[in-house]
Scaffold this motif. Structure first.
Motif, PDB file in Angstrom:
ATOM      1  N   LEU A 168       1.867  -7.123   8.860  1.00 41.32           N
ATOM      2  CA  LEU A 168       2.063  -5.784   8.312  1.00 41.32           C
ATOM      3  C   LEU A 168       3.460  -5.301   8.684  1.00 41.32           C
ATOM      4  N   TYR A 169       4.167  -4.774   7.688  1.00 38.02           N
ATOM      5  CA  TYR A 169       5.479  -4.187   7.957  1.00 38.02           C
ATOM      6  C   TYR A 169       5.729  -3.065   6.957  1.00 38.02           C
ATOM      7  N   GLY A 170       6.605  -2.155   7.339  1.00 41.61           N
ATOM      8  CA  GLY A 170       6.891  -1.016   6.474  1.00 41.61           C
ATOM      9  C   GLY A 170       7.920  -1.343   5.416  1.00 41.61           C
ATOM     10  N   GLN A 171       7.713  -0.789   4.234  1.00 42.16           N
ATOM     11  CA  GLN A 171       8.702  -0.848   3.154  1.00 42.16           C
ATOM     12  C   GLN A 171       9.276   0.568   3.101  1.00 42.16           C
ATOM     13  N   PRO A 172      10.523   0.761   3.581  1.00 40.21           N
ATOM     14  CA  PRO A 172      11.064   2.123   3.720  1.00 40.21           C
ATOM     15  C   PRO A 172      10.873   2.993   2.481  1.00 40.21           C
ATOM     16  N   ASN A 173      10.349   4.192   2.740  1.00 38.64           N
ATOM     17  CA  ASN A 173      10.122   5.220   1.710  1.00 38.64           C
ATOM     18  C   ASN A 173       9.131   4.807   0.623  1.00 38.64           C
ATOM     19  N   GLU A 174       8.387   3.713   0.850  1.00 37.01           N
ATOM     20  CA  GLU A 174       7.413   3.274  -0.153  1.00 37.01           C
ATOM     21  C   GLU A 174       6.004   3.130   0.409  1.00 37.01           C
ATOM     22  N   GLY A 175       5.874   2.493   1.576  1.00 34.77           N
ATOM     23  CA  GLY A 175       4.540   2.306   2.132  1.00 34.77           C
ATOM     24  C   GLY A 175       4.476   1.135   3.087  1.00 34.77           C
ATOM     25  N   LEU A 176       3.310   0.514   3.127  1.00 35.80           N
ATOM     26  CA  LEU A 176       3.014  -0.557   4.069  1.00 35.80           C
ATOM     27  C   LEU A 176       2.760  -1.849   3.305  1.00 35.80           C
ATOM     28  N   MET A 180      -0.997   1.282  13.608  1.00 35.87           N
ATOM     29  CA  MET A 180      -2.144   0.399  13.859  1.00 35.87           C
ATOM     30  C   MET A 180      -2.809   0.712  15.203  1.00 35.87           C
ATOM     31  N   ILE A 181      -2.000   0.950  16.240  1.00 36.15           N
ATOM     32  CA  ILE A 181      -2.561   1.301  17.557  1.00 36.15           C
ATOM     33  C   ILE A 181      -3.348   2.606  17.451  1.00 36.15           C
ATOM     34  N   ASN A 182      -2.795   3.588  16.717  1.00 35.45           N
ATOM     35  CA  ASN A 182      -3.496   4.863  16.546  1.00 35.45           C
ATOM     36  C   ASN A 182      -4.811   4.704  15.790  1.00 35.45           C
ATOM     37  N   PHE A 183      -4.894   3.698  14.903  1.00 36.66           N
ATOM     38  CA  PHE A 183      -6.136   3.400  14.179  1.00 36.66           C
ATOM     39  C   PHE A 183      -7.083   2.558  15.029  1.00 36.66           C
ATOM     40  N   ASP A 184      -6.682   2.243  16.264  1.00 38.06           N
ATOM     41  CA  ASP A 184      -7.448   1.388  17.170  1.00 38.06           C
ATOM     42  C   ASP A 184      -7.615  -0.023  16.586  1.00 38.06           C
ATOM     43  N   LEU A 185      -6.608  -0.463  15.851  1.00 39.22           N
ATOM     44  CA  LEU A 185      -6.542  -1.833  15.331  1.00 39.22           C
ATOM     45  C   LEU A 185      -5.366  -2.483  16.059  1.00 39.22           C
ATOM     46  N   ILE A 186      -5.616  -2.939  17.294  1.00 41.10           N
ATOM     47  CA  ILE A 186      -4.532  -3.409  18.155  1.00 41.10           C
ATOM     48  C   ILE A 186      -3.963  -4.729  17.642  1.00 41.10           C
ATOM     49  N   TYR A 239      -5.552 -12.520  12.966  1.00 40.98           N
ATOM     50  CA  TYR A 239      -4.487 -12.413  13.970  1.00 40.98           C
ATOM     51  C   TYR A 239      -3.483 -11.442  13.349  1.00 40.98           C
ATOM     52  N   VAL A 240      -3.552 -10.198  13.796  1.00 44.22           N
ATOM     53  CA  VAL A 240      -2.759  -9.142  13.182  1.00 44.22           C
ATOM     54  C   VAL A 240      -1.369  -9.077  13.825  1.00 44.22           C
ATOM     55  N   ILE A 241      -0.353  -9.081  12.968  1.00 44.65           N
ATOM     56  CA  ILE A 241       1.034  -9.026  13.417  1.00 44.65           C
ATOM     57  C   ILE A 241       1.688  -7.813  12.769  1.00 44.65           C
ATOM     58  N   THR A 242       2.301  -6.964  13.596  1.00 49.84           N
ATOM     59  CA  THR A 242       3.023  -5.822  13.051  1.00 49.84           C
ATOM     60  C   THR A 242       4.509  -5.998  13.348  1.00 49.84           C
ATOM     61  N   LEU A 260       0.880  -1.182   0.000  1.00 50.72           N
ATOM     62  CA  LEU A 260       0.000   0.000   0.000  1.00 50.72           C
ATOM     63  C   LEU A 260       0.913   1.226   0.000  1.00 50.72           C
ATOM     64  N   PRO A 261       0.820   2.086  -1.003  1.00 53.81           N
ATOM     65  CA  PRO A 261       1.634   3.299  -0.972  1.00 53.81           C
ATOM     66  C   PRO A 261       1.324   4.107   0.293  1.00 53.81           C
ATOM     67  N   GLU A 262       2.312   4.852   0.771  1.00 53.56           N
ATOM     68  CA  GLU A 262       2.160   5.638   2.005  1.00 53.56           C
ATOM     69  C   GLU A 262       0.865   6.448   2.003  1.00 53.56           C
ATOM     70  N   SER A 263       0.486   7.007   0.849  1.00 59.95           N
ATOM     71  CA  SER A 263      -0.713   7.843   0.751  1.00 59.95           C
ATOM     72  C   SER A 263      -2.003   7.049   0.969  1.00 59.95           C
ATOM     73  N   GLN A 264      -1.946   5.708   0.833  1.00 60.49           N
ATOM     74  CA  GLN A 264      -3.139   4.872   1.008  1.00 60.49           C
ATOM     75  C   GLN A 264      -3.086   4.031   2.284  1.00 60.49           C
TER      76      GLN A 264
END
Length: 154
Positions: free
Chosen positions: A125-133, A40-46, A28-31, A9-13
């Protein structure tokens, strides 16, 4: 890990509504990563399992706030996956959620053993640096692909 294991998902999405499209009621969400976990915590998706190292792009940062999580710690040097890390990840999947794994070292490569040992209903879910999620639905195909990557690393 330059090629995302799942949907990028691009950062903007990378907002709550787009992320929720990939989650079901019983996911079972894993970050993996401090910023992804905090988002995810800020989105209340713990997240059920959060793997963080207190760093973002190699800079020290305050871990995301979370109450009532079971905390585990493990040493995992940069660019490595230790057998201790794999053992602790397996243990984390047996504990009452949410579970937070604090890594002393670097957590980036731990996405690989997570994908192999995660429950069937897991979404990583994990970040792709400078690209998105990156959002990875755990399937037998993903497990096989990741096992191949791990075999190449040995």
């Amino acid at each position: 890990m330059k090629t995302p294991l799942g949907v990028l998902l691009p950062e903007s999405q990378a907002d709550k509504s787009h992320i929720q499209k990939y989650l079901s009621e019983d996911s079972y969400v894993i970050t993996i990563g401090d910023r992804t976990t905090e988002k995810m915590i800020n989105f209340d998706l713990i997240p059920s399992l959060q793997i963080i190292d207190g760093l973002e792009k190699r800079e020290k940062r305050e871990p995301p706030k979370l109450e009532n999580a079971t905390e585990l710690t493990v040493d995992n040097p940069a660019a490595e996956i230790t057998s201790e890390s794999i053992t602790v990840i397996k243990k984390a999947f047996t504990l009452q959620t949410p579970v937070r794994l604090l890594v002393d070292g670097e957590e980036d490569l731990l996405v690989l053993p997570v994908c192999i040992h995660a429950p069937e209903n897991a979404v990583v879910l994990y970040g792709q640096p400078n690209e998105g999620l990156v959002i990875v639905q755990i399937t037998p195909e993903i497990r096989n692909r990741v096992q191949t990557l791990l075999d190449l690393m040995e």
